[in-house]
Motif scaffolding. Structure first.
Motif, PDB file in Angstrom:
ATOM      1  N   VAL A   1      35.062  47.176  50.546  1.00 23.57           N
ATOM      2  CA  VAL A   1      35.839  47.047  49.321  1.00 23.57           C
ATOM      3  C   VAL A   1      35.011  46.296  48.296  1.00 23.57           C
ATOM      4  O   VAL A   1      34.420  45.259  48.593  1.00 23.57           O
ATOM      5  N   ASP A   2      34.953  46.826  47.087  1.00 27.47           N
ATOM      6  CA  ASP A   2      34.263  46.163  45.977  1.00 27.47           C
ATOM      7  C   ASP A   2      35.287  45.812  44.910  1.00 27.47           C
ATOM      8  O   ASP A   2      36.264  46.536  44.706  1.00 27.47           O
ATOM      9  N   GLU A   3      35.045  44.704  44.227  1.00 27.76           N
ATOM     10  CA  GLU A   3      35.918  44.343  43.116  1.00 27.76           C
ATOM     11  C   GLU A   3      35.431  45.058  41.874  1.00 27.76           C
ATOM     12  O   GLU A   3      34.231  45.121  41.594  1.00 27.76           O
ATOM     13  N   LEU A   4      36.368  45.621  41.117  1.00 33.00           N
ATOM     14  CA  LEU A   4      36.025  46.355  39.905  1.00 33.00           C
ATOM     15  C   LEU A   4      35.759  45.399  38.763  1.00 33.00           C
ATOM     16  O   LEU A   4      36.290  44.287  38.717  1.00 33.00           O
TER      17      LEU A   4
ATOM     18  N   ARG B   1      47.328  44.055  34.965  1.00 32.69           N
ATOM     19  CA  ARG B   1      45.896  43.819  35.187  1.00 32.69           C
ATOM     20  C   ARG B   1      45.600  42.337  35.380  1.00 32.69           C
ATOM     21  O   ARG B   1      44.662  41.973  36.075  1.00 32.69           O
ATOM     22  N   GLU B   2      46.399  41.475  34.758  1.00 31.69           N
ATOM     23  CA  GLU B   2      46.186  40.037  34.896  1.00 31.69           C
ATOM     24  C   GLU B   2      46.534  39.538  36.293  1.00 31.69           C
ATOM     25  O   GLU B   2      45.911  38.626  36.806  1.00 31.69           O
ATOM     26  N   SER B   3      47.543  40.150  36.916  1.00 30.72           N
ATOM     27  CA  SER B   3      48.043  39.623  38.182  1.00 30.72           C
ATOM     28  C   SER B   3      47.562  40.371  39.418  1.00 30.72           C
ATOM     29  O   SER B   3      47.685  39.862  40.523  1.00 30.72           O
ATOM     30  N   ILE B   4      47.030  41.562  39.260  1.00 29.17           N
ATOM     31  CA  ILE B   4      46.623  42.358  40.409  1.00 29.17           C
ATOM     32  C   ILE B   4      45.098  42.401  40.505  1.00 29.17           C
ATOM     33  O   ILE B   4      44.429  42.710  39.531  1.00 29.17           O
ATOM     34  N   PRO B   5      44.560  42.072  41.677  1.00 29.59           N
ATOM     35  CA  PRO B   5      43.106  42.174  41.817  1.00 29.59           C
ATOM     36  C   PRO B   5      42.677  43.639  41.727  1.00 29.59           C
ATOM     37  O   PRO B   5      43.367  44.535  42.204  1.00 29.59           O
ATOM     38  N   ARG B   6      41.564  43.865  41.078  1.00 29.91           N
ATOM     39  CA  ARG B   6      41.063  45.226  40.902  1.00 29.91           C
ATOM     40  C   ARG B   6      40.034  45.510  41.991  1.00 29.91           C
ATOM     41  O   ARG B   6      38.898  45.046  41.924  1.00 29.91           O
ATOM     42  N   LEU B   7      40.474  46.243  43.001  1.00 29.37           N
ATOM     43  CA  LEU B   7      39.623  46.543  44.142  1.00 29.37           C
ATOM     44  C   LEU B   7      39.454  48.048  44.282  1.00 29.37           C
ATOM     45  O   LEU B   7      40.324  48.820  43.921  1.00 29.37           O
TER      46      LEU B   7
END
Length: 114
Positions: free
Chosen positions: A61-64, A41-47
Protein backbone atom coordinates in the motif's frame (compact mmCIF):
# COMPACT_ATOMS: atom_id res chain seq x y z
CA UNK A 1 -52.08 21.05 -6.96
CA UNK A 2 -51.57 24.18 -9.01
CA UNK A 3 -49.50 25.82 -6.24
CA UNK A 4 -47.22 22.77 -5.95
CA UNK A 5 -46.80 22.62 -9.72
CA UNK A 6 -45.92 26.32 -9.91
CA UNK A 7 -43.43 26.07 -7.02
CA UNK A 8 -41.77 23.11 -8.72
CA UNK A 9 -41.61 25.09 -11.95
CA UNK A 10 -39.96 28.02 -10.12
CA UNK A 11 -37.49 25.64 -8.46
CA UNK A 12 -36.48 24.18 -11.83
CA UNK A 13 -36.01 27.67 -13.27
CA UNK A 14 -33.86 28.76 -10.30
CA UNK A 15 -31.76 25.58 -10.25
CA UNK A 16 -31.35 25.70 -14.03
CA UNK A 17 -30.05 29.27 -13.81
CA UNK A 18 -27.65 28.29 -11.02
CA UNK A 19 -26.34 25.39 -13.10
CA UNK A 20 -25.98 27.63 -16.17
CA UNK A 21 -24.06 30.20 -14.14
CA UNK A 22 -21.73 27.45 -12.92
CA UNK A 23 -21.17 26.22 -16.47
CA UNK A 24 -20.51 29.75 -17.73
CA UNK A 25 -17.91 30.28 -14.99
CA UNK A 26 -16.08 27.10 -16.02
CA UNK A 27 -17.18 25.11 -12.99
CA UNK A 28 -17.05 21.37 -13.70
CA UNK A 29 -18.64 20.06 -10.47
CA UNK A 30 -21.27 21.50 -8.12
CA UNK A 31 -20.16 23.41 -5.02
CA UNK A 32 -21.93 20.85 -2.79
CA UNK A 33 -19.97 17.96 -4.32
CA UNK A 34 -16.63 19.76 -4.11
CA UNK A 35 -17.21 20.74 -0.47
CA UNK A 36 -18.20 17.18 0.47
CA UNK A 37 -15.14 15.70 -1.23
CA UNK A 38 -12.75 18.23 0.30
CA UNK A 39 -14.21 17.53 3.75
CA UNK A 40 -13.72 13.80 3.26
CA UNK A 41 -10.19 14.27 1.92
CA UNK A 42 -9.18 15.90 5.21
CA UNK A 43 -10.29 12.97 7.35
CA UNK A 44 -9.62 9.92 5.18
CA UNK A 45 -6.09 8.70 4.48
CA UNK A 46 -5.40 8.47 0.77
CA UNK A 47 -4.06 4.99 0.15
CA UNK A 48 -3.62 2.91 -2.98
CA UNK A 49 -2.97 -0.83 -3.21
CA UNK A 50 -0.09 -1.25 -5.66
CA UNK A 51 0.48 -4.99 -5.21
CA UNK A 52 -1.85 -7.73 -4.02
CA UNK A 53 -0.98 -11.43 -3.49
CA UNK A 54 -4.20 -13.07 -2.32
CA UNK A 55 -2.64 -16.45 -1.63
CA UNK A 56 0.10 -15.08 0.59
CA UNK A 57 -2.24 -12.38 1.93
CA UNK A 58 0.35 -9.70 1.17
CA UNK A 59 -0.62 -6.19 0.11
CA UNK A 60 1.65 -3.31 -0.80
CA UNK A 61 0.00 0.00 0.00
CA UNK A 62 1.30 3.45 -0.93
CA UNK A 63 -0.01 6.76 0.32
CA UNK A 64 -1.26 9.03 -2.44
CA UNK A 65 -0.10 12.56 -2.91
CA UNK A 66 -2.46 15.29 -1.79
CA UNK A 67 -2.63 16.51 -5.38
CA UNK A 68 -4.21 13.28 -6.65
CA UNK A 69 -7.01 14.23 -9.03
CA UNK A 70 -10.35 13.02 -7.64
CA UNK A 71 -12.44 14.09 -10.63
CA UNK A 72 -11.52 10.98 -12.57
CA UNK A 73 -13.35 8.84 -10.00
CA UNK A 74 -16.68 10.68 -10.21
CA UNK A 75 -19.43 9.59 -12.56
CA UNK A 76 -20.13 12.22 -15.26
CA UNK A 77 -23.78 12.28 -14.18
CA UNK A 78 -22.65 14.60 -11.34
CA UNK A 79 -21.06 17.14 -13.69
CA UNK A 80 -22.52 20.64 -13.97
CA UNK A 81 -23.43 19.96 -17.59
CA UNK A 82 -25.48 16.91 -16.60
CA UNK A 83 -27.17 18.85 -13.78
CA UNK A 84 -27.99 21.68 -16.18
CA UNK A 85 -29.51 19.24 -18.67
CA UNK A 86 -31.79 17.86 -15.95
CA UNK A 87 -33.16 21.32 -15.13
CA UNK A 88 -33.77 22.25 -18.78
CA UNK A 89 -37.12 20.46 -18.66
CA UNK A 90 -39.88 22.79 -19.78
CA UNK A 91 -43.12 22.80 -17.84
CA UNK A 92 -46.19 23.19 -20.00
CA UNK A 93 -48.84 25.43 -18.47
CA UNK A 94 -51.66 23.70 -16.59
CA UNK A 95 -54.74 23.80 -18.78
CA UNK A 96 -57.90 25.41 -17.50
CA UNK A 97 -59.93 23.08 -15.28
CA UNK A 98 -62.79 22.91 -17.78
CA UNK A 99 -60.46 20.95 -20.09
CA UNK A 100 -59.45 18.38 -17.45
CA UNK A 101 -60.80 14.85 -17.88
CA UNK A 102 -63.71 13.96 -15.64
CA UNK A 103 -62.69 12.40 -12.30
CA UNK A 104 -64.70 9.45 -11.02
CA UNK A 105 -62.62 8.76 -7.94
CA UNK A 106 -60.12 6.01 -7.25
CA UNK A 107 -60.95 2.56 -8.61
CA UNK A 108 -59.72 -0.40 -6.60
CA UNK A 109 -59.04 -3.54 -8.58
CA UNK A 110 -58.03 -6.50 -6.41
CA UNK A 111 -55.47 -8.95 -7.74
CA UNK A 112 -57.32 -12.30 -8.21
CA UNK A 113 -54.02 -14.21 -7.86
CA UNK A 114 -53.57 -13.14 -4.26
Amino acid sequence: MRATYERLQQLFIRKGREAMAGLNSGQQWSHHLVRAIEKLRESIPRLRVTHCDRQAKVFTVDELEATEEWGTFIDPVYSMESVFNEYRVEFPPIPDEQFWPEWHGTTVRPNPLM
